[in-house]
Design an enzyme around this catalytic site. Structure first.
Site, PDB file in Angstrom:
ATOM      1  N   ASP A  16      41.461  43.216  32.750  1.00  0.00           N
ATOM      2  CA  ASP A  16      41.306  41.906  33.750  1.00  0.00           C
ATOM      3  C   ASP A  16      41.440  42.683  35.173  1.00  0.00           C
ATOM      4  O   ASP A  16      42.259  43.472  35.425  1.00  0.00           O
ATOM      5  CB  ASP A  16      42.491  41.038  33.801  1.00  0.00           C
ATOM      6  CG  ASP A  16      42.820  39.950  34.776  1.00  0.00           C
ATOM      7  OD1 ASP A  16      41.957  40.227  35.848  1.00  0.00           O
ATOM      8  OD2 ASP A  16      43.397  38.701  34.277  1.00  0.00           O
ATOM      9  N   ILE A  17      40.431  42.583  36.105  1.00  0.00           N
ATOM     10  CA  ILE A  17      40.162  43.220  37.196  1.00  0.00           C
ATOM     11  C   ILE A  17      41.513  42.930  38.096  1.00  0.00           C
ATOM     12  O   ILE A  17      41.875  44.120  39.061  1.00  0.00           O
ATOM     13  CB  ILE A  17      39.052  42.937  37.766  1.00  0.00           C
ATOM     14  CG1 ILE A  17      38.463  44.027  38.823  1.00  0.00           C
ATOM     15  CG2 ILE A  17      38.923  41.482  38.583  1.00  0.00           C
ATOM     16  CD1 ILE A  17      37.286  44.359  39.261  1.00  0.00           C
ATOM     17  N   ASP A  40      35.751  35.463  40.553  1.00  0.00           N
ATOM     18  CA  ASP A  40      36.061  34.878  41.738  1.00  0.00           C
ATOM     19  C   ASP A  40      37.470  34.000  41.955  1.00  0.00           C
ATOM     20  O   ASP A  40      38.209  34.155  42.642  1.00  0.00           O
ATOM     21  CB  ASP A  40      35.101  33.993  42.328  1.00  0.00           C
ATOM     22  CG  ASP A  40      34.673  33.933  43.703  1.00  0.00           C
ATOM     23  OD1 ASP A  40      35.389  34.701  44.475  1.00  0.00           O
ATOM     24  OD2 ASP A  40      33.763  33.194  44.026  1.00  0.00           O
ATOM     25  N   GLY A 127      28.348  36.651  34.318  1.00  0.00           N
ATOM     26  CA  GLY A 127      28.831  35.406  33.659  1.00  0.00           C
ATOM     27  C   GLY A 127      28.067  34.235  34.222  1.00  0.00           C
ATOM     28  O   GLY A 127      26.997  33.983  33.653  1.00  0.00           O
TER      29      GLY A 127
HETATM   30  N1  AR6 Z   1      38.424  40.500  35.167  1.00  0.00           N
HETATM   31  C1  AR6 Z   1      37.354  41.111  34.685  1.00  0.00           C
HETATM   32  N2  AR6 Z   1      36.140  40.601  34.567  1.00  0.00           N
HETATM   33  C2  AR6 Z   1      36.296  39.134  34.317  1.00  0.00           C
HETATM   34  C3  AR6 Z   1      37.343  38.553  34.766  1.00  0.00           C
HETATM   35  C4  AR6 Z   1      38.434  39.150  34.978  1.00  0.00           C
HETATM   36  N3  AR6 Z   1      39.636  38.631  35.493  1.00  0.00           N
HETATM   37  N4  AR6 Z   1      36.963  37.046  34.551  1.00  0.00           N
HETATM   38  C5  AR6 Z   1      35.883  37.168  34.065  1.00  0.00           C
HETATM   39  N5  AR6 Z   1      35.210  38.309  34.121  1.00  0.00           N
HETATM   40  P1  AR6 Z   1      31.588  35.826  36.861  1.00  0.00           P
HETATM   41  P2  AR6 Z   1      28.860  36.218  38.323  1.00  0.00           P
HETATM   42  C6  AR6 Z   1      33.624  38.763  33.754  1.00  0.00           C
HETATM   43  O1  AR6 Z   1      30.921  34.291  36.267  1.00  0.00           O
HETATM   44  O2  AR6 Z   1      28.157  36.262  36.880  1.00  0.00           O
HETATM   45  C7  AR6 Z   1      31.640  32.194  40.314  1.00  0.00           C
HETATM   46  O3  AR6 Z   1      31.800  30.868  40.102  1.00  0.00           O
HETATM   47  C8  AR6 Z   1      32.819  37.695  32.797  1.00  0.00           C
HETATM   48  O4  AR6 Z   1      33.146  37.577  31.531  1.00  0.00           O
HETATM   49  O5  AR6 Z   1      32.616  35.904  37.203  1.00  0.00           O
HETATM   50  O6  AR6 Z   1      28.656  37.127  39.342  1.00  0.00           O
HETATM   51  C9  AR6 Z   1      31.472  32.718  41.725  1.00  0.00           C
HETATM   52  O7  AR6 Z   1      32.081  32.005  42.827  1.00  0.00           O
HETATM   53  C10 AR6 Z   1      31.445  38.365  33.277  1.00  0.00           C
HETATM   54  O8  AR6 Z   1      31.183  39.486  32.513  1.00  0.00           O
HETATM   55  O9  AR6 Z   1      30.491  36.185  37.945  1.00  0.00           O
HETATM   56  C11 AR6 Z   1      29.796  32.624  41.782  1.00  0.00           C
HETATM   57  O10 AR6 Z   1      29.454  31.342  41.910  1.00  0.00           O
HETATM   58  C12 AR6 Z   1      31.845  39.222  34.721  1.00  0.00           C
HETATM   59  O11 AR6 Z   1      33.106  39.013  34.582  1.00  0.00           O
HETATM   60  C13 AR6 Z   1      29.493  32.846  40.276  1.00  0.00           C
HETATM   61  O12 AR6 Z   1      30.666  32.742  39.585  1.00  0.00           O
HETATM   62  C14 AR6 Z   1      31.261  38.273  35.640  1.00  0.00           C
HETATM   63  O13 AR6 Z   1      31.318  36.709  35.626  1.00  0.00           O
HETATM   64  C15 AR6 Z   1      29.235  34.556  40.189  1.00  0.00           C
HETATM   65  O14 AR6 Z   1      28.705  34.633  38.873  1.00  0.00           O
END
Ligand code: AR6
Length: 179
Positions: A16-17, A40, A127
């Site tokens: 978890d980041i 986020d 994601g």
């Molecule tokens: N720590 C590390 N990685 C994570 C965590 C965490 N706590 N939570 C999720 N991931 P995403 P995007 C991973 O959807 O695709 C939001 O609504 C997840 O499994 O967070 O860039 C924003 O407000 C995936 O592999 O970001 C934007 O509207 C990765 O982080 C939109 O989503 C990125 O997933 C951005 O979408």
């Protein structure tokens, strides 16, 4: 998994980041910097309301896709959060590779500008924004490796992958890159 690029370390971990003890963590934001789900949501939840207060005050217009802005990190262990806006995947026809690379290089520029020695990245865009993880891993790891080769800073770049699948995809790309 850990590789060295000159004097710098490039590391992959699963986790978890928001739990990382590094100088800066990167948030996967949207262009309105409005908050959301995934990374986020977790970053704003752990950092507290001061993050959103600062983005609203200093970046009322948001941030363009492919770029990033820096705020303080509130209650997180890090000093800074770099809010990066990755591209939405549009089948590869929307300049996604360049925009995704540009998120990573802009965050590394911010790290150098702020004297940050260690940065943790999530897999931006993989994601909600639906970027295929294999392609994202290739673009992001290649971009970071090139930056470290050229600039020799920051000293540590850590990718924090949330799932087994995301970790495996990044590990395969990194192994191929150094092998
Ligand atoms: N720590 C590390 N990685 C994570 C965590 C965490 N706590 N939570 C999720 N991931 P995403 P995007 C991973 O959807 O695709 C939001 O609504 C997840 O499994 O967070 O860039 C924003 O407000 C995936 O592999 O970001 C934007 O509207 C990765 O982080 C939109 O989503 C990125 O997933 C951005 O979408």
């Amino acid at each position: 998994m850990l590789v060295t690029v000159g004097a710098c370390r490039l590391e992959l971990v699963q986790g978890d980041i928001t739990h990382q003890e590094v100088d800066a963590i990167v948030n996967a934001a949207n262009s309105a910097l409005a908050g959301g789900s995934g990374v986020d949501g977790a970053v704003h939840e752990a950092g507290g309301p001061s993050l959103m207060d600062q983005t609203r005050r200093e970046f009322p217009e948001g941030c363009e896709t492919g770029s990033a802005v820096a705020t303080a990190a509130g209650n997180l262990a890090a000093q800074f959060v770099f809010h990066a806006v990755g591209p939405v995947w549009r089948g590869g026809h929307g300049d996604e590779d360049r925009l995704l690379r540009s998120c990573y290089s802009r965050c590394l520029e911010l790290a150098v500008e702020h004297g940050v020695e260690s940065v943790a990245f999530p897999a931006i865009s993989t994601g909600v924004f639906d970027y295929p993880v294999d392609l994202a891993a290739e673009a992001s790891l290649d971009e970071v490796r090139q930056f470290l080769e050229q600039r020799q800073r920051p000293s540590l770049v850590r990718f924090v992958l949330f799932s087994d699948g995301h970790f495996g995809a990044h590990a395969r790309v990194l192994e191929e890159m150094v092998g």
